[in-house]
Motif scaffolding. Structure first.
Motif: not given
Lengths: 258, 308
Positions: B264-277
């Motif tokens: 979701d583009t509106q979400a505070e955190e999009n979860g991408i950094p955590a996913l990549l980690r």
């Protein structure tokens, strides 16, 4: 509604647009009735008329002239006005008419005015053609013009109504072919209703065309099947009835505005 | 500033009982391009027909520049131009005559300079003396636009303006609409082509089953309702999404060679950094990353599905 409030430019635009169509096809518009009238004179005037005596002191060829003019004016008024409003409905261009700042009065004035003008021109052309075949006198020229204009106007209004009512080209032809043409032939165009047997004479008086032809013929020769006042009242009555129907159409949006 | 167009509870129910437009309230700002999106039979053309006087409203009020379209129909209608969806022209007339007729209908005096300018702008000048019936479909469409502009309206309705026209002409139309907006004309268009709305509109309305579901600035709409998609191309094929990645609800694509993550583009955190980690910790090698924003079409489909 005052004259200054009218959208005169819209009336003129519709009128010019319709007249342009008439002049674009002037050859067809005028040649057909002229040829038809000439044929009537060949058949009724020369072939049959020569064997008929005078009617009310008028030679048969001359007697039928007012009826022939009425026959063409009635049918052409009806056809022109019906086509004028049916065509934009059929092509879909009526959207512009409905979305423009134009009142029903202005729409009717433009379409009916143009159709009536065409019919009057046609009536005068037929009169000119007839005068080449038979001697014609017009005892009451103003009445003649008045009856011609009133008839053209009221039948153009009637045509406008049929043009709105019709939902196909076939329906557009129903009223002229099945109603007006027979009524005109039975309306004393080619004879005086005094020539009919008793019962049929009474029946004929229910035919509105009798009053139009009678009044118009009176303007020519001073003879009438019915009193001229009654003819005038019948014509005006028909005009008012048509105006009433047109008013109702615009008030309800019948077949124009769902 | 007063809206150029205000609808207040506008509704239409046909004699058959079909409610083609549920009570609708809407305000259109002067000078904007407003796109009305909706599937077939949604009520787009009904809405336009009611505003332009082609249909009789069952209820509600329409005001154009503050003028009631019933009480003050002359002044209100003189501000409106309409290009309907169907190709309907005076086929035996020339474009020049048809435009003069339109101008006269709207009570405007002849202005040959204006007619010439419009015909030139719409690439019709060379065809001005030809019968409209001899013109191509695209040219006929342009004649209709020229007619609608002949009385210099402030509010122009384009009902499916590019339906059935080729790509080049569509681009020309878009350019024309932008030029009109630049001259202060407000444009309301209905379209099936989402890209058309995406390309041109300032605001978008979505209508479905006679109900105006949503009205929003295009950019806001895209931001609010748009989702993004991250596609991770993998160095090695995966048989299944590892359990440790469950919280991202990934989809395995490309026969196991890619992972797809929607966020979701509106979400505070999009979860991408955590996913990549997490991918790194799991030893899953990455070949490439790509993100894609959802289009207006995706948003439209999602909205109309919700409404259904």
């Amino acid at each position: 509604m005052s004259a200054t409030n009218l959208n005169w430019r819209a009336i003129a635009a519709i009128y010019r647009f319709e007249m342009a169509r008439f002049f674009r096809t002037a050859g067809q518009s005028l040649a057909t009735p002229v040829i038809t009238t000439s044929l009537y004179f060949v058949v009724f005037g020369a072939a049959i008329g020569g064997r008929m005596g005078e009617i009310d002191g008028v030679g048969y060829g001359a007697f039928i002239v007012p009826g022939l003019i009425m026959l063409s004016v009635l049918t052409e008024s009806l056809n022109n006005a019906a086509f004028g409003i049916y065509f934009p409905r059929w092509t879909g261009t009526s959207y512009e008419l409905l979305s423009a700042p134009v009142s029903p009065f202005e729409i009717v004035s433009g379409y009916v005015g143009a159709a009536a003008t065409k019919s009057v021109i046609l009536g005068l052309v037929i009169l000119a053609t007839a005068s080449l075949f038979v001697p014609i006198q017009i005892l009451h020229p103003l009445w003649m013009i008045g009856f011609l204009a009133l008839t053209a106007l009221s039948f153009c209004l009637f045509g406008f109504i049929t043009g709105i009512w019709a939902q196909s080209w076939e329906q557009l032809q129903v009223i002229p072919m099945l109603v007006i043409t027979p009524l005109t032939f039975l309306g004393g165009a080619f004879y005086s209703i005094d020539m009919l047997p008793g019962v049929w004479k009474t029946v004929a008086l229910f035919n509105p065309i009798v009053y139009l032809v009678s009044g118009f013929r009176w303007a020519f020769y001073g003879n009438a099947d019915v009193a001229v006042g009654i003819s005038l009242a019948a014509t005006l009555g028909f005009l008012v009835a048509c105006l009433g129907v047109v008013w109702w159409i615009f008030r309800t949006g019948y077949r124009l505005k769902p | 500033m007063r809206p150029i167009l205000e609808l207040d509870g506008l509704t239409k129910t046909y004699a058959s009982g079909l409610q083609a437009l549920k009570p609708t309230t809407l305000a259109i700002r002067e000078g904007e391009i407003f796109a009305l999106l909706g599937p077939n039979g949604a009520g787009k053309t009904t809405l336009i027909g009611l505003i332009c006087g082609l249909l009789r409203p069952s209820g509600g009020v329409v005001r154009v520049a503050g003028l009631d379209i019933v009480e003050d129909y002359r002044r209100a209608r003189s501000l409106i131009g309409l290009v309907p969806q169907e190709l309907a022209t005076e086929m035996f007339e020339t474009p020049f005559a048809a435009m003069n007729f339109s101008r006269g209908l709207f009570g405007r005096p002849p202005d040959h300079a204006l007619v010439e300018r419009l015909l030139r702008e719409l690439s019709l000048w060379d065809k001005r003396k030809d019968r409209i019936q001899t013109l191509s479909g695209g040219m006929k469409r342009r004649v209709m636009i020229a007619k609608a502009l002949a009385h210099e309206p402030r509010l122009l309705f384009l009902d499916e303006p590019t339906a059935g026209v080729d790509v080049e002409l569509r681009r020309d139309m878009w350019a024309l609409v932008r030029r009109l907006r630049d001259t202060g004309v407000t444009v309301i268009l209905t379209t099936h082509y989402i890209e058309e709305a995406e390309e041109m509109a300032d605001r978008i309305g979505v209508i479905d089953k006679g109900r105006l579901i949503l009205v929003e600035d295009k950019a806001t709409l895209m931001r609010k309702l748009g989702s993004k998609q991250l596609t991770v191309q993998l160095q090695e094929r995966l048989e299944a999404v590892p359990e440790a990645l469950a919280r991202w609800r990934l989809t395995l694509k490309d026969d196991g060679h890619a992972l797809e993550y929607r966020f979701d583009t509106q979400a505070e955190e999009n979860g991408i950094p955590a996913l990549l980690r997490q991918l790194h910790e799991l030893g899953i090698g990455l070949k490439d990353l790509a993100t894609e924003q959802s289009s207006l079409e995706d948003i439209f489909v999602s909205l109309t599905r919700k409404a259904a």
